[in-house]
Write a protein that holds these residues in place. Sequence first.
Motif, PDB file in Angstrom:
ATOM      1  N   ARG A  27       0.837  -1.256  -0.048  1.00  0.00           N
ATOM      2  CA  ARG A  27       0.050   0.037  -0.157  1.00  0.00           C
ATOM      3  C   ARG A  27       0.985   1.189   0.027  1.00  0.00           C
ATOM      4  O   ARG A  27       0.737   2.138  -0.732  1.00  0.00           O
ATOM      5  CB  ARG A  27      -0.854   0.038   1.201  1.00  0.00           C
ATOM      6  CG  ARG A  27      -2.057   1.120   1.129  1.00  0.00           C
ATOM      7  CD  ARG A  27      -2.832   0.976   2.530  1.00  0.00           C
ATOM      8  NE  ARG A  27      -3.786   2.139   2.343  1.00  0.00           N
ATOM      9  CZ  ARG A  27      -3.614   3.261   3.090  1.00  0.00           C
ATOM     10  NH1 ARG A  27      -2.836   3.554   3.782  1.00  0.00           N
ATOM     11  NH2 ARG A  27      -4.561   4.174   2.980  1.00  0.00           N
ATOM     12  N   HIS A  31       0.625   3.945  -2.950  1.00  0.00           N
ATOM     13  CA  HIS A  31       0.428   5.309  -2.734  1.00  0.00           C
ATOM     14  C   HIS A  31       1.430   6.292  -3.324  1.00  0.00           C
ATOM     15  O   HIS A  31       1.219   7.340  -3.680  1.00  0.00           O
ATOM     16  CB  HIS A  31       0.225   5.466  -1.062  1.00  0.00           C
ATOM     17  CG  HIS A  31      -1.296   5.185  -0.950  1.00  0.00           C
ATOM     18  ND1 HIS A  31      -1.942   5.948   0.269  1.00  0.00           N
ATOM     19  CD2 HIS A  31      -2.071   3.991  -1.330  1.00  0.00           C
ATOM     20  CE1 HIS A  31      -3.346   5.466   0.224  1.00  0.00           C
ATOM     21  NE2 HIS A  31      -3.286   4.297  -0.477  1.00  0.00           N
ATOM     22  N   VAL A  76      -5.526   7.570  -2.330  1.00  0.00           N
ATOM     23  CA  VAL A  76      -4.265   8.435  -1.965  1.00  0.00           C
ATOM     24  C   VAL A  76      -4.677   9.783  -1.423  1.00  0.00           C
ATOM     25  O   VAL A  76      -4.102  10.113  -0.596  1.00  0.00           O
ATOM     26  CB  VAL A  76      -3.654   8.472  -3.513  1.00  0.00           C
ATOM     27  CG1 VAL A  76      -2.546   9.277  -3.078  1.00  0.00           C
ATOM     28  CG2 VAL A  76      -3.090   7.107  -3.831  1.00  0.00           C
TER      29      VAL A  76
END
Length: 203
Positions: A27, A31, A76
């Motif tokens: 993640r 991001h 995001v």
Amino acid sequence: MNQDPATAAPPPPPPARRPGGRSARVREAVHRAATELIAERGHGAFSVADVAARAEVADSSVYRRWGTLEALLMDVVVSRLTAHSPVPDTGSLSGDLRAFAAKAAQDVTGPDGLALLRTVVTALAAGPDGMSARDRFLAVRSAQVDGMLERARARGEDTPDVLDVLDGVLAPLYLRVLFGVVPLAPDYTDALVDRLLAHPAER
């Protein structure tokens, strides 16, 4: 010779897992890659494959977790514009709101702040993913503001509504950045808070 189960040594414990593990690392990498691409190219100028390549993960990992590029970008944006803004606790509502406004201004005027805001505006026309992200963003911001207001009410202070704070403090910051009226000086963010708290009869 078979060992008596009652006297057998217990199985070794499972190996300890690091907090977050691979999922958290993926993640973070995705991001970071998406944020860089938003800043470099702008919304609509890159694909899931571009994000995955930069993050050095498989396309399938991105699709499995977020489903669509729009859902990823909104995740995001919400994370970048809210997750790093802890609710201040200065002992007064005025102090809390001033610190909150200053941090929001810092976040939104950072290197990728304008690109992130433009992504939100564009995504709102992109269907359910954009609308869902807007609701999530407002829910996070509202919860942060409500935390400050609850403490202020417990101290006996007069407080505005959550929406008043969003309208009177955050909305002008975002609007100025979108229209290029920057920088957001401390005296400007302080004035937004002072104006909000100085006119209770208008709320």
